[in-house]
Design an enzyme around this catalytic site. Sequence first.
Site, short mmCIF file in Angstrom:
data_model
loop_
_atom_site.label_atom_id
_atom_site.label_comp_id
_atom_site.label_asym_id
_atom_site.label_seq_id
_atom_site.Cartn_x
_atom_site.Cartn_y
_atom_site.Cartn_z
N LYS A 207 0.86 -1.18 0.00
CA LYS A 207 0.00 0.00 0.00
C LYS A 207 0.89 1.23 0.00
O LYS A 207 1.65 1.47 0.94
CB LYS A 207 -0.91 0.02 1.22
CG LYS A 207 -1.82 1.24 1.25
CD LYS A 207 -2.84 1.17 2.35
CE LYS A 207 -3.72 2.41 2.32
NZ LYS A 207 -4.70 2.41 3.42
N ARG A 228 1.13 9.95 5.42
CA ARG A 228 1.34 8.64 6.04
C ARG A 228 2.69 8.06 5.59
O ARG A 228 2.87 6.85 5.52
CB ARG A 228 0.24 7.68 5.64
CG ARG A 228 -1.18 8.17 5.90
CD ARG A 228 -2.15 7.00 5.85
NE ARG A 228 -3.53 7.39 5.72
CZ ARG A 228 -4.26 7.97 6.68
NH1 ARG A 228 -3.71 8.23 7.85
NH2 ARG A 228 -5.51 8.28 6.49
N GLU A 244 7.40 -6.90 1.35
CA GLU A 244 6.17 -6.82 2.15
C GLU A 244 5.28 -8.04 1.88
O GLU A 244 4.67 -8.59 2.79
CB GLU A 244 5.40 -5.54 1.80
CG GLU A 244 6.04 -4.26 2.30
CD GLU A 244 5.64 -3.92 3.74
OE1 GLU A 244 4.83 -4.66 4.34
OE2 GLU A 244 6.16 -2.92 4.27
N LYS A 259 -2.22 -1.54 -3.89
CA LYS A 259 -3.06 -0.34 -3.85
C LYS A 259 -2.20 0.91 -3.87
O LYS A 259 -1.22 0.95 -3.12
CB LYS A 259 -3.86 -0.41 -2.56
CG LYS A 259 -4.75 0.75 -2.27
CD LYS A 259 -5.41 0.51 -0.95
CE LYS A 259 -6.36 1.60 -0.63
NZ LYS A 259 -7.06 1.36 0.61
N SER A 285 -9.92 5.88 -4.95
CA SER A 285 -10.80 7.03 -5.18
C SER A 285 -10.27 7.99 -6.24
O SER A 285 -11.02 8.45 -7.11
CB SER A 285 -11.02 7.76 -3.86
OG SER A 285 -9.78 8.15 -3.28
C1 PBG Z 1 -7.16 3.42 5.15
C2 PBG Z 1 -7.63 3.39 3.75
C3 PBG Z 1 -7.43 4.35 2.75
C4 PBG Z 1 -8.08 3.89 1.63
C5 PBG Z 1 -8.66 2.68 1.95
N1 PBG Z 1 -8.34 2.37 3.26
C6 PBG Z 1 -6.85 5.67 2.72
C7 PBG Z 1 -5.63 6.12 3.34
O1 PBG Z 1 -4.65 5.40 3.48
O2 PBG Z 1 -5.69 7.30 3.68
C8 PBG Z 1 -8.14 4.61 0.32
C9 PBG Z 1 -9.12 4.12 -0.66
C10 PBG Z 1 -9.38 5.03 -1.77
O3 PBG Z 1 -8.70 6.05 -1.98
O4 PBG Z 1 -10.32 4.73 -2.51
N2 PBG Z 1 -8.19 3.04 6.03
#
Ligand code: PBG
Length: 335
Positions: A207, A228, A244, A259, A285
């Site tokens: 991620k 983050r 990972e 992701k 998103s």
């Molecule tokens: C963390 C989480 C995130 C997303 C899914 N789970 C965002 C982040 O790390 O801030 C992002 C999903 C998306 O952008 O559609 N709980």
Amino acid sequence: MARDWIAKMINHGMVNRPRRLRRTAAIRRLVAQTRLSSTDLVLPLFYREGISEPQPISSMPGVVQHTMDSLKRAVDEAIAAGVGGIMLFAVPQERDDRGSGATDYDGALNTAVRTMSEHVGDRTVLMADLCLDEFTSHGHCGIVTLDGVVDNDLTLGRYQEMALALADAGAQVLGTSGMMDGQVAAVRTALDEASFQRVLILAYAAKYSSAFYGPFREAVDSQLVGTRDTYQQDPANRREATRELRMDLVEGADIVMVKPAMPYLDVLADVSASTEVPVAAYQVSGEYSMIEAASANGWIDRDAAIHESLISIKRAGADIIFSYYAAEVAARINS
Ligand code: PBG
């Protein structure tokens, strides 16, 4: 003459004609090397505590924060469309520094999961996000110490508690998305000790710390200030994803995830080539919003772009794709 020349080349085996395979739509369909089916797709959904009408998310046109009733309807629609599963996120009314809402029996996500679990039973695969960020007042995915550091091992304890709360509520798959070291082992141990052996772990192996999560942060009303970068991966790193991955597999991941999806297709291909467990990718998103914005401006063909994005993610090696388009595309595939 050109024709004589090419005939000679063909005889010498130096020129071939792949265009023969592209002549008609029927031939192209017959020889397609990647196919998308509705059950590949998982729909992420947002439940928001304390609202009486669904709330639009301005940066994600077409996606809403649901009430419990509208969530039920959206879940039913997604199942009818033929999606492979649903992933729940929740937006709580209150937050605190340890994310208590994540582990309260009647916390927003636990309530949504419990209600949907009773509603759908085994008709679909019910997944929940296992992370603290929606529930913390600072918006981080873990416990922040006085010096401002996200403490890995204190956070693991909270993930264990959250895993038990979500499993008890009826989540079948837990998406460990917090990127703490050892989170899969911690969650697996807690689940097994509490006799939740049946609950699967979807490990976010890779991620990345991505700007493409921007619209999601509006969707969950994120309180995050800053980044983050100290726990999510650096977009510059490719081999680190395989590291990972290896750790998550040793720790007991059932499914692994990459992701975001489209900016990381190389990583997805690496992960898919080096594991036997199912591989998922999350079209996040920002990937969704870019397609929506460009098509709203008439700059791209929306449906074609959606299809191409999903087929590319699948071609790179994803068995499962999380997408805000899941229900729409599933319905289109099955119509
Ligand atoms: C963390 C989480 C995130 C997303 C899914 N789970 C965002 C982040 O790390 O801030 C992002 C999903 C998306 O952008 O559609 N709980």
